[in-house]
Design a protein around this motif. Sequence first.
Motif, PDB file in Angstrom:
ATOM      1  N   TRP A  82       2.702  15.946  -2.092  1.00 22.27           N
ATOM      2  CA  TRP A  82       2.587  15.670  -3.498  1.00 22.27           C
ATOM      3  C   TRP A  82       2.349  16.962  -4.191  1.00 22.27           C
ATOM      4  N   ILE A  83       1.388  17.577  -3.795  1.00 26.24           N
ATOM      5  CA  ILE A  83       1.142  19.130  -4.530  1.00 26.24           C
ATOM      6  C   ILE A  83       2.424  20.036  -4.363  1.00 26.24           C
ATOM      7  N   ASP A  84       2.850  19.909  -3.112  1.00 24.29           N
ATOM      8  CA  ASP A  84       3.805  20.865  -2.818  1.00 24.29           C
ATOM      9  C   ASP A  84       5.117  20.514  -3.844  1.00 24.29           C
ATOM     10  N   ALA A  85       5.527  19.160  -3.861  1.00 23.73           N
ATOM     11  CA  ALA A  85       6.478  18.817  -4.855  1.00 23.73           C
ATOM     12  C   ALA A  85       6.403  19.370  -6.194  1.00 23.73           C
ATOM     13  N   ILE A 102       8.040  12.233 -16.031  1.00 21.18           N
ATOM     14  CA  ILE A 102       9.205  11.816 -15.684  1.00 21.18           C
ATOM     15  C   ILE A 102       9.622  12.567 -14.404  1.00 21.18           C
ATOM     16  N   ALA A 103       9.602  13.943 -14.572  1.00 19.40           N
ATOM     17  CA  ALA A 103       9.967  15.101 -13.728  1.00 19.40           C
ATOM     18  C   ALA A 103       9.004  14.884 -12.349  1.00 19.40           C
ATOM     19  N   PHE A 104       8.001  14.680 -12.639  1.00 21.43           N
ATOM     20  CA  PHE A 104       7.159  14.737 -11.582  1.00 21.43           C
ATOM     21  C   PHE A 104       7.352  13.502 -10.469  1.00 21.43           C
ATOM     22  N   TYR A 105       7.641  12.391 -10.904  1.00 18.49           N
ATOM     23  CA  TYR A 105       8.028  11.366  -9.947  1.00 18.49           C
ATOM     24  C   TYR A 105       9.408  11.470  -9.738  1.00 18.49           C
ATOM     25  N   ASN A 106      10.272  12.090 -10.283  1.00 23.84           N
ATOM     26  CA  ASN A 106      11.632  12.533  -9.713  1.00 23.84           C
ATOM     27  C   ASN A 106      11.595  13.437  -8.570  1.00 23.84           C
ATOM     28  N   ALA A 107      10.696  14.614  -8.679  1.00 25.23           N
ATOM     29  CA  ALA A 107      10.301  15.424  -7.607  1.00 25.23           C
ATOM     30  C   ALA A 107       9.761  14.682  -6.617  1.00 25.23           C
ATOM     31  N   LEU A 108       8.955  13.459  -6.656  1.00 22.85           N
ATOM     32  CA  LEU A 108       8.762  12.585  -5.213  1.00 22.85           C
ATOM     33  C   LEU A 108       9.576  11.780  -4.909  1.00 22.85           C
ATOM     34  N   PRO A 128       0.963  -1.385   0.059  1.00 22.39           N
ATOM     35  CA  PRO A 128      -0.094  -0.035  -0.001  1.00 22.39           C
ATOM     36  C   PRO A 128       0.803   1.014   0.123  1.00 22.39           C
ATOM     37  N   VAL A 129       0.465   2.273  -0.962  1.00 27.09           N
ATOM     38  CA  VAL A 129       1.330   3.599  -0.670  1.00 27.09           C
ATOM     39  C   VAL A 129       0.268   4.399  -0.327  1.00 27.09           C
ATOM     40  N   ARG A 130       0.748   5.074   0.798  1.00 24.83           N
ATOM     41  CA  ARG A 130      -0.086   6.074   1.648  1.00 24.83           C
ATOM     42  C   ARG A 130       0.625   7.452   1.756  1.00 24.83           C
ATOM     43  N   SER A 131       2.002   7.337   1.621  1.00 25.12           N
ATOM     44  CA  SER A 131       2.739   8.456   1.790  1.00 25.12           C
ATOM     45  C   SER A 131       4.152   8.602   1.005  1.00 25.12           C
ATOM     46  N   LEU A 132       4.751   9.647   0.718  1.00 23.24           N
ATOM     47  CA  LEU A 132       5.968   9.424  -0.324  1.00 23.24           C
ATOM     48  C   LEU A 132       7.034   8.572   0.146  1.00 23.24           C
ATOM     49  N   ASP A 133       7.086   8.269   1.509  1.00 19.30           N
ATOM     50  CA  ASP A 133       7.941   7.329   1.992  1.00 19.30           C
ATOM     51  C   ASP A 133       7.797   6.007   1.451  1.00 19.30           C
ATOM     52  N   THR A 150       6.319  23.129  -6.638  1.00 20.00           N
ATOM     53  CA  THR A 150       7.547  24.027  -6.383  1.00 20.00           C
ATOM     54  C   THR A 150       8.656  23.412  -7.339  1.00 20.00           C
ATOM     55  N   LYS A 151       8.712  22.154  -7.638  1.00 18.09           N
ATOM     56  CA  LYS A 151       9.919  21.438  -8.478  1.00 18.09           C
ATOM     57  C   LYS A 151       9.414  21.399  -9.779  1.00 18.09           C
ATOM     58  N   VAL A 152       8.421  21.020 -10.248  1.00 15.86           N
ATOM     59  CA  VAL A 152       7.867  20.491 -11.592  1.00 15.86           C
ATOM     60  C   VAL A 152       7.455  22.041 -12.382  1.00 15.86           C
ATOM     61  N   TRP A 153       6.557  22.669 -11.910  1.00 15.97           N
ATOM     62  CA  TRP A 153       6.069  23.744 -12.582  1.00 15.97           C
ATOM     63  C   TRP A 153       6.931  24.708 -13.220  1.00 15.97           C
TER      64      TRP A 153
END
Length: 330
Positions: free
Chosen positions: A299-302, A177-183, A156-161, A305-308
């Motif tokens: 996830w939204i913050d990443a 690709i950039a989105f997942y890198n940011a995560l 189960p995935v509930r968090s970035l960790d 701030t990093k992808v946009w």
Amino acid sequence: MTLKKWLTGSVWVASLLLATTASAATFKVAIGDAAGGTQYELGKVFAEQLKEKSGGSVTADLFPNSQLGDEQDTINDAAMGLLDFSILAINNITPFSPSVAVLTMPYVIQSLEDARTLTQGDVGKELTEKTIRDAGVRIVGWSYSGFRVLTNSKRPVRSLDDLKGLIIRVPKNELMIAFYNALGVNPTPMAWNETFTALQQGVVDGQDNPYITISAMKFDEVQKYITPIRYLFSLEPLVMSEQVFQAQTPEVQAWILEAGQAATEYSYEYIQVTEDNIKQELQAAGMEIVELANNEQDWIDAATTKVWPAFYDSIGGKERLDAVLATLNR
């Protein structure tokens, strides 16, 4: 017969043949997904409407499940006039027409209504013109497939960790690709028609797609957990080769555009009445829906701030994104 007369006659015959072909034609429609998904439903209604409006003189044959090549191959073929139509995920258009990526910026579209507003309003009209200019294809219809949700076979995935160590398949798309890198994930770019086998063989652990696509592609057979992230609303346009479009008579062009609009309206209604049922079916098949902790804010913050900022230039500048957000009253 003089050369001039021969050439004049040849041009006249060619024009006559083109006009005949344009008014009585069978088009090929490439579809990335299998039958049963929103792509196929869009194509089916488009073909029905085209046949009805033309009185049966213009028809369309559907080729689902990447029979005519993967999605980036089909848009390339359409751009060169080698293929009539393709229905494909919008992220596979962005390598050819980067400005379209404004609709794939994570967390820009936050509802079905947002998706409809952007595609059916001034933003959609502008993007259609840009795809003609940049990619040589014309958007004639839109499929609304819902938010891409994350699936995996491990835990189960509930968090970035919880993402750490998972191998996630993504399309060959720089923004995703950039989105997942940011995560904090190192994603694996992979063609769509290779994905099921890669999941089945454990080459990758997970992927993201709308519920209806997960169902149509039978991913419940190779995936266990669903995390309903809402970073990207899946839009899957019906595109037509601009070369082929311009070769048609004005009457056929009108039928195509009318059929595309009718299919778009159908798709909007279709996703509303089917998505909840599909969720239930996937759970009954053994998949587990796991809600995110912290309302997805990490996830939204990443993303913002990093992808946009990294993609402002490719979509036409930060002001372009601001204008889209203003259209959505945000």
